[in-house]
Design an enzyme around this catalytic site. Sequence first.
Site, PDB file in Angstrom:
ATOM      1  N   THR A   1       1.361   3.611  -2.261  1.00  0.00           N
ATOM      2  CA  THR A   1       1.077   4.701  -3.194  1.00  0.00           C
ATOM      3  C   THR A   1       0.506   5.948  -2.533  1.00  0.00           C
ATOM      4  O   THR A   1       0.362   6.977  -3.191  1.00  0.00           O
ATOM      5  CB  THR A   1       0.097   4.237  -4.298  1.00  0.00           C
ATOM      6  OG1 THR A   1      -1.112   3.759  -3.687  1.00  0.00           O
ATOM      7  CG2 THR A   1       0.716   3.140  -5.147  1.00  0.00           C
TER       8      THR A   1
ATOM      9  N   VAL B   1      -4.851  10.204  11.820  1.00  0.00           N
ATOM     10  CA  VAL B   1      -3.811  10.575  10.855  1.00  0.00           C
ATOM     11  C   VAL B   1      -4.502  11.164   9.626  1.00  0.00           C
ATOM     12  O   VAL B   1      -5.387  10.533   9.046  1.00  0.00           O
ATOM     13  CB  VAL B   1      -2.970   9.354  10.433  1.00  0.00           C
ATOM     14  CG1 VAL B   1      -1.843   9.794   9.491  1.00  0.00           C
ATOM     15  CG2 VAL B   1      -2.401   8.631  11.641  1.00  0.00           C
TER      16      VAL B   1
ATOM     17  N   PRO C   1      -1.563   3.844  15.080  1.00  0.00           N
ATOM     18  CA  PRO C   1      -1.837   5.277  14.966  1.00  0.00           C
ATOM     19  C   PRO C   1      -3.257   5.623  15.386  1.00  0.00           C
ATOM     20  O   PRO C   1      -4.178   4.816  15.264  1.00  0.00           O
ATOM     21  CB  PRO C   1      -1.657   5.552  13.465  1.00  0.00           C
ATOM     22  CG  PRO C   1      -0.990   4.339  12.899  1.00  0.00           C
ATOM     23  CD  PRO C   1      -1.399   3.204  13.776  1.00  0.00           C
TER      24      PRO C   1
ATOM     25  N   PHE D   1      -7.444   8.384   4.229  1.00  0.00           N
ATOM     26  CA  PHE D   1      -8.154   7.354   4.990  1.00  0.00           C
ATOM     27  C   PHE D   1      -9.649   7.664   5.097  1.00  0.00           C
ATOM     28  O   PHE D   1     -10.501   6.821   4.788  1.00  0.00           O
ATOM     29  CB  PHE D   1      -7.535   7.249   6.390  1.00  0.00           C
ATOM     30  CG  PHE D   1      -8.230   6.305   7.332  1.00  0.00           C
ATOM     31  CD1 PHE D   1      -7.875   4.966   7.381  1.00  0.00           C
ATOM     32  CD2 PHE D   1      -9.233   6.760   8.185  1.00  0.00           C
ATOM     33  CE1 PHE D   1      -8.513   4.096   8.261  1.00  0.00           C
ATOM     34  CE2 PHE D   1      -9.874   5.893   9.064  1.00  0.00           C
ATOM     35  CZ  PHE D   1      -9.509   4.557   9.094  1.00  0.00           C
TER      36      PHE D   1
ATOM     37  N   LYS E   1      -8.575  -4.428  13.080  1.00  0.00           N
ATOM     38  CA  LYS E   1      -7.347  -3.918  13.685  1.00  0.00           C
ATOM     39  C   LYS E   1      -7.043  -4.618  15.010  1.00  0.00           C
ATOM     40  O   LYS E   1      -5.881  -4.729  15.413  1.00  0.00           O
ATOM     41  CB  LYS E   1      -7.425  -2.401  13.845  1.00  0.00           C
ATOM     42  CG  LYS E   1      -7.365  -1.665  12.516  1.00  0.00           C
ATOM     43  CD  LYS E   1      -6.106  -2.021  11.712  1.00  0.00           C
ATOM     44  CE  LYS E   1      -5.988  -1.227  10.430  1.00  0.00           C
ATOM     45  NZ  LYS E   1      -4.726  -1.525   9.699  1.00  0.00           N
TER      46      LYS E   1
ATOM     47  N   GLY F   1       0.821  -1.208   0.000  1.00  0.00           N
ATOM     48  CA  GLY F   1       0.000   0.000   0.000  1.00  0.00           C
ATOM     49  C   GLY F   1       0.849   1.249   0.000  1.00  0.00           C
ATOM     50  O   GLY F   1       0.575   2.208   0.734  1.00  0.00           O
TER      51      GLY F   1
ATOM     52  N   ASN G   1       1.360  -2.436   5.489  1.00  0.00           N
ATOM     53  CA  ASN G   1       0.639  -1.174   5.621  1.00  0.00           C
ATOM     54  C   ASN G   1      -0.722  -1.188   4.939  1.00  0.00           C
ATOM     55  O   ASN G   1      -1.641  -0.499   5.381  1.00  0.00           O
ATOM     56  CB  ASN G   1       1.487  -0.041   5.042  1.00  0.00           C
ATOM     57  CG  ASN G   1       0.673   1.221   4.820  1.00  0.00           C
ATOM     58  OD1 ASN G   1       0.316   1.925   5.761  1.00  0.00           O
ATOM     59  ND2 ASN G   1       0.346   1.498   3.566  1.00  0.00           N
TER      60      ASN G   1
ATOM     61  N   SER H   1      -3.832  -0.001  14.624  1.00  0.00           N
ATOM     62  CA  SER H   1      -4.597   1.214  14.867  1.00  0.00           C
ATOM     63  C   SER H   1      -5.021   1.273  16.327  1.00  0.00           C
ATOM     64  O   SER H   1      -5.194   0.236  16.974  1.00  0.00           O
ATOM     65  CB  SER H   1      -5.853   1.242  13.986  1.00  0.00           C
ATOM     66  OG  SER H   1      -6.692   2.327  14.332  1.00  0.00           O
TER      67      SER H   1
ATOM     68  N   TYR I   1     -14.257  -2.501  11.208  1.00  0.00           N
ATOM     69  CA  TYR I   1     -12.899  -1.978  11.067  1.00  0.00           C
ATOM     70  C   TYR I   1     -12.119  -2.194  12.362  1.00  0.00           C
ATOM     71  O   TYR I   1     -10.967  -2.643  12.335  1.00  0.00           O
ATOM     72  CB  TYR I   1     -12.928  -0.488  10.711  1.00  0.00           C
ATOM     73  CG  TYR I   1     -11.550   0.130  10.716  1.00  0.00           C
ATOM     74  CD1 TYR I   1     -10.614  -0.208   9.743  1.00  0.00           C
ATOM     75  CD2 TYR I   1     -11.173   1.041  11.705  1.00  0.00           C
ATOM     76  CE1 TYR I   1      -9.338   0.346   9.753  1.00  0.00           C
ATOM     77  CE2 TYR I   1      -9.909   1.595  11.723  1.00  0.00           C
ATOM     78  CZ  TYR I   1      -8.995   1.241  10.744  1.00  0.00           C
ATOM     79  OH  TYR I   1      -7.725   1.779  10.763  1.00  0.00           O
TER      80      TYR I   1
END
Length: 251
Positions: free
Chosen positions: A11, A185, A182, A189, A156, A9, A86, A139, A152
């Site tokens: 990019t 951020v 994190p 996202f 995590k 991931g 990631n 996360s 989600y």
Amino acid sequence: MNKIVLITGATSGIGLACARKFAENGDRLILTGRKVDRLNDIQEELSAKGTEVKTLVFDVRDREKAEKCLSELPKEWQEIDVLVNNAGLALGLEPEYAGSFEDWETMIDTNIKGLLTMTRLIVPGMVERDRGHIINIGSVAGDAAYAGGNVYCATKAAVKALSDGLRIDVANTAIRVTNLKPGLVETNFSNTRFHGDDERAANVYKGIKPLTGDDIADVAVYAANAPAHVQIAEVLILATHQASGSVIVRK
């Protein structure tokens, strides 16, 4: 010694920040992602600064493609020293009883199964060489659920459990496992979570100075370059006015 670092991931967001920070550290990079044009642009950017970069175009949800791409790496690129898992995303913020089956499947297939795929394909080589480092991007959401976060948050939480389990599995080797967690951020996202709703995504960061991808990448590079006897097992990284996944003070 310069390392070979593979980042999934890569990019955008934290992945791109990690690519740039590890490049500054003098490491060689294998960058993966779904967008060939973005990968080419990043390769050109970093190569112009003297970094050796290989790009692999695949979705971590596609196990066969991932395996094929990795198997075709030139011999001099096969001994990966650092794997940064990631690739991941959040989709939707609906109550669990009203969530999208498609969103759930995408999150589970990317955040959990994609991470497992990369771990399964790369870590055996690390075990054989008795060296390596896996950095999983978890996360704060993995510590406790928040409203609308349900699936989600569960993915995590799985990243934490998988990181802890892998650390146990490789404790008899010199391999290290790090789970970075994190908080807020500012990347794409939230735009992804809200399916491209820019206004709703922007509201997530109003009234607080959020973390940046660079902040997380700094910790990843630090962990990867700690002395060999030091294992940075887990780091929770929050903005100053964020206390947990659900407690954010906006001013």
